[in-house]
Write a protein that holds these residues in place. Structure first.
Motif, PDB file in Angstrom:
ATOM      1  N   SER A 171       0.833  -1.209   0.000  1.00 31.03           N
ATOM      2  CA  SER A 171       0.000   0.000   0.000  1.00 31.03           C
ATOM      3  C   SER A 171       0.860   1.247   0.000  1.00 31.03           C
ATOM      4  O   SER A 171       0.594   2.211  -0.737  1.00 31.03           O
ATOM      5  CB  SER A 171      -0.920   0.003   1.222  1.00 31.03           C
ATOM      6  OG  SER A 171      -1.800  -1.093   1.206  1.00 31.03           O
ATOM      7  N   LEU A 172       1.923   1.248   0.800  1.00 27.39           N
ATOM      8  CA  LEU A 172       2.799   2.418   0.872  1.00 27.39           C
ATOM      9  C   LEU A 172       3.573   2.616  -0.421  1.00 27.39           C
ATOM     10  O   LEU A 172       3.793   3.757  -0.866  1.00 27.39           O
ATOM     11  CB  LEU A 172       3.756   2.276   2.056  1.00 27.39           C
ATOM     12  CG  LEU A 172       3.118   2.385   3.447  1.00 27.39           C
ATOM     13  CD1 LEU A 172       4.135   2.075   4.533  1.00 27.39           C
ATOM     14  CD2 LEU A 172       2.537   3.778   3.653  1.00 27.39           C
ATOM     15  N   PHE A 173       4.025   1.529  -1.050  1.00 26.81           N
ATOM     16  CA  PHE A 173       4.721   1.642  -2.337  1.00 26.81           C
ATOM     17  C   PHE A 173       3.809   2.257  -3.386  1.00 26.81           C
ATOM     18  O   PHE A 173       4.213   3.113  -4.184  1.00 26.81           O
ATOM     19  CB  PHE A 173       5.202   0.263  -2.810  1.00 26.81           C
ATOM     20  CG  PHE A 173       6.502  -0.158  -2.205  1.00 26.81           C
ATOM     21  CD1 PHE A 173       7.637   0.633  -2.332  1.00 26.81           C
ATOM     22  CD2 PHE A 173       6.605  -1.350  -1.500  1.00 26.81           C
ATOM     23  CE1 PHE A 173       8.852   0.241  -1.765  1.00 26.81           C
ATOM     24  CE2 PHE A 173       7.798  -1.745  -0.939  1.00 26.81           C
ATOM     25  CZ  PHE A 173       8.936  -0.945  -1.054  1.00 26.81           C
ATOM     26  N   LYS A 182       2.764  11.140  -0.848  1.00 20.40           N
ATOM     27  CA  LYS A 182       4.001  10.542  -1.370  1.00 20.40           C
ATOM     28  C   LYS A 182       5.150  10.720  -0.382  1.00 20.40           C
ATOM     29  O   LYS A 182       5.892   9.772  -0.090  1.00 20.40           O
ATOM     30  CB  LYS A 182       4.372  11.174  -2.707  1.00 20.40           C
ATOM     31  CG  LYS A 182       3.529  10.732  -3.888  1.00 20.40           C
ATOM     32  CD  LYS A 182       3.998  11.438  -5.153  1.00 20.40           C
ATOM     33  CE  LYS A 182       3.161  11.026  -6.359  1.00 20.40           C
ATOM     34  NZ  LYS A 182       3.604  11.729  -7.597  1.00 20.40           N
ATOM     35  N   VAL A 183       5.300  11.942   0.106  1.00 21.98           N
ATOM     36  CA  VAL A 183       6.379  12.229   1.054  1.00 21.98           C
ATOM     37  C   VAL A 183       6.205  11.410   2.329  1.00 21.98           C
ATOM     38  O   VAL A 183       7.149  10.772   2.810  1.00 21.98           O
ATOM     39  CB  VAL A 183       6.412  13.740   1.394  1.00 21.98           C
ATOM     40  CG1 VAL A 183       7.415  14.010   2.511  1.00 21.98           C
ATOM     41  CG2 VAL A 183       6.768  14.549   0.154  1.00 21.98           C
ATOM     42  N   GLY A 184       4.996  11.393   2.869  1.00 23.04           N
ATOM     43  CA  GLY A 184       4.735  10.647   4.090  1.00 23.04           C
ATOM     44  C   GLY A 184       4.935   9.158   3.912  1.00 23.04           C
ATOM     45  O   GLY A 184       5.517   8.491   4.778  1.00 23.04           O
ATOM     46  N   ALA A 185       4.479   8.604   2.783  1.00 24.20           N
ATOM     47  CA  ALA A 185       4.634   7.167   2.522  1.00 24.20           C
ATOM     48  C   ALA A 185       6.105   6.795   2.400  1.00 24.20           C
ATOM     49  O   ALA A 185       6.537   5.753   2.920  1.00 24.20           O
ATOM     50  CB  ALA A 185       3.874   6.795   1.252  1.00 24.20           C
ATOM     51  N   SER A 186       6.891   7.632   1.733  1.00 24.90           N
ATOM     52  CA  SER A 186       8.320   7.364   1.580  1.00 24.90           C
ATOM     53  C   SER A 186       9.026   7.385   2.932  1.00 24.90           C
ATOM     54  O   SER A 186       9.876   6.528   3.220  1.00 24.90           O
ATOM     55  CB  SER A 186       8.957   8.392   0.632  1.00 24.90           C
ATOM     56  OG  SER A 186       8.372   8.320  -0.656  1.00 24.90           O
ATOM     57  N   GLU A 187       8.698   8.364   3.763  1.00 31.87           N
ATOM     58  CA  GLU A 187       9.301   8.441   5.097  1.00 31.87           C
ATOM     59  C   GLU A 187       8.908   7.244   5.952  1.00 31.87           C
ATOM     60  O   GLU A 187       9.728   6.698   6.700  1.00 31.87           O
ATOM     61  CB  GLU A 187       8.886   9.745   5.784  1.00 31.87           C
ATOM     62  CG  GLU A 187       9.479  10.997   5.137  1.00 31.87           C
ATOM     63  CD  GLU A 187       9.033  12.265   5.841  1.00 31.87           C
ATOM     64  OE1 GLU A 187       8.242  12.153   6.802  1.00 31.87           O
ATOM     65  OE2 GLU A 187       9.476  13.348   5.438  1.00 31.87           O
ATOM     66  N   LEU A 188       7.654   6.839   5.843  1.00 31.27           N
ATOM     67  CA  LEU A 188       7.189   5.692   6.622  1.00 31.27           C
ATOM     68  C   LEU A 188       7.868   4.410   6.162  1.00 31.27           C
ATOM     69  O   LEU A 188       8.235   3.560   6.991  1.00 31.27           O
ATOM     70  CB  LEU A 188       5.668   5.571   6.506  1.00 31.27           C
ATOM     71  CG  LEU A 188       4.991   4.474   7.330  1.00 31.27           C
ATOM     72  CD1 LEU A 188       5.401   4.550   8.800  1.00 31.27           C
ATOM     73  CD2 LEU A 188       3.474   4.577   7.200  1.00 31.27           C
TER      74      LEU A 188
END
Length: 340
Positions: A261-263, A274-280
């Motif tokens: 899901s995050l990818f 996008k920024v939040g998912a990459s950091e997570l």
């Protein structure tokens, strides 16, 4: 003087649908002021300023009585929605009574003891308006939200912008209710925003991680078609993972297919998502790295210990063989000597 005290001798409400603590305090003040009005009338301050002060006091009493009737007769939902305004009006009514009595006490000595309306009671009420919102409004609004009142949810969302109120929400068991509301599409947007605000407090973060199904329900919104729901879900999970590695482990365990899901979000989501998912993802990968490192260290330690154990066994075996060989050699020498 044109002011008929008999018009004030009326039965005030004794029960209030909301803000009962403030209303009872205000009612007590009104009752006490009305009880000394005959003494004020008898004193008959004849100056123009005295008459003006009595008119102001009369006006303050009328406003206070009107507010008490309003709190008694209005609907509970409307009272909850207008909670801040009602509390402000109550505090203003108390201050107006105090000011009027302060102005008149030099003219009428009998109100001096009463003034000491009133000041103490007024200070008590003035210091606790937010508590009235938190305890009075929040519980009622939560029940209304559970019953499907969308306006109540919107109000809770607005109130949750205050950390002080967030702490009360956590104490009142909001996280469990919000977890259920999160699974209802009609309330998922408001629920995730409230949970995000609760997550700004340590008490809220602990409760979110300890409430069954809460993290799983939050992670499910990563697949939501509503960008705002995705963004807030990522914000909560990221905040938890950054704080404690234990929370990261819980997020991975509770979130089904969270990596995929995050990818997907990191490639196709809004810029914020996008920024939040990459950091997570980086936070979760770091946890995986440490887990693998610990596993490798443990495996290496086990292998090393096994090697040491095998070496010790070999040494003992060789020692035993050497001892046996020496014993046999000694026995052969002894036998040879006897034979000679």
């Amino acid at each position: 003087m044109g002011i008929d005290i008999t018009t004030r001798i009326e039965k005030l409400p004794h029960s209030f649908k909301m803000h009962s603590s403030m209303c009872l305090e205000l009612k007590n003040l009104v009752d006490r002021v009305m009880s000394i009005f005959p003494d004020i009338e008898d004193a008959r301050p004849g100056s123009s300023s005295g008459i003006q002060t009595l008119c102001l006091l009369n006006k303050a009493l009328e406003k206070a009585k009107l507010l008490l009737r309003y709190c008694s007769e209005s609907s509970k939902l409307y009272m909850a929605v207008t909670g801040d305004d009602i509390l402000s009006r109550g505090c203003r009514a108390i201050k107006l009574l105090e000011q009027s009595l302060s102005d008149i006490r030099s003219m009428v000595p009998t109100v001096l003891a009463v003034k000491t309306i009133v000041s103490e009671s007024g200070a008590e009420v003035t210091d606790s308006p937010h508590r009235e919102v938190e305890i009075g409004s929040l519980s009622s609004l939560l029940k209304m939200a559970d019953s499907g009142a969308e306006q109540a949810m919107d109000t809770l969302k607005s109130l949750s912008s205050s950390n002080e109120i967030c702490l009360e929400m956590v104490s009142l068991g909001f996280v469990k209710n919000l977890t259920s509301l999160l699974q209802q599409s009609v309330f998922s947007k408001q629920s995730i925003i409230i949970l995000r605000n609760l997550c700004n407090t340590e008490k809220g973060r602990v409760c979110i991680t300890e409430t069954p199904s809460c993290l799983a329900s939050i992670a499910e919104l990563l697949d939501s078609d509503v960008p705002e729901e995705q963004e807030n879900a990522i914000s909560i999970l990221l905040q938890l993972c950054v704080e404690k590695i234990e929370y990261c482990n819980l997020v991975v365990r509770e979130g089904v297919d969270i990596y995929s899901s995050l990818f997907l979000i990191s490639n196709n989501g809004t810029e914020e998502a996008k920024v939040g998912a990459s950091e997570l993802l980086r936070a979760l990968e770091e946890v995986d790295f440490h887990r693998e490192e610990e596993s490798s260290t443990l495996e290496g330690a086990t292998t090393s210990q096994t090697g040491r154990d095998e070496s010790a066994l070999l040494v003992r075996a060789l020692g035993a063989n050497c001892h046996a060989s020496g014993f046999d050699a000694s026995r052969r020498r002894t036998a040879h000597h006897c034979h000679q």
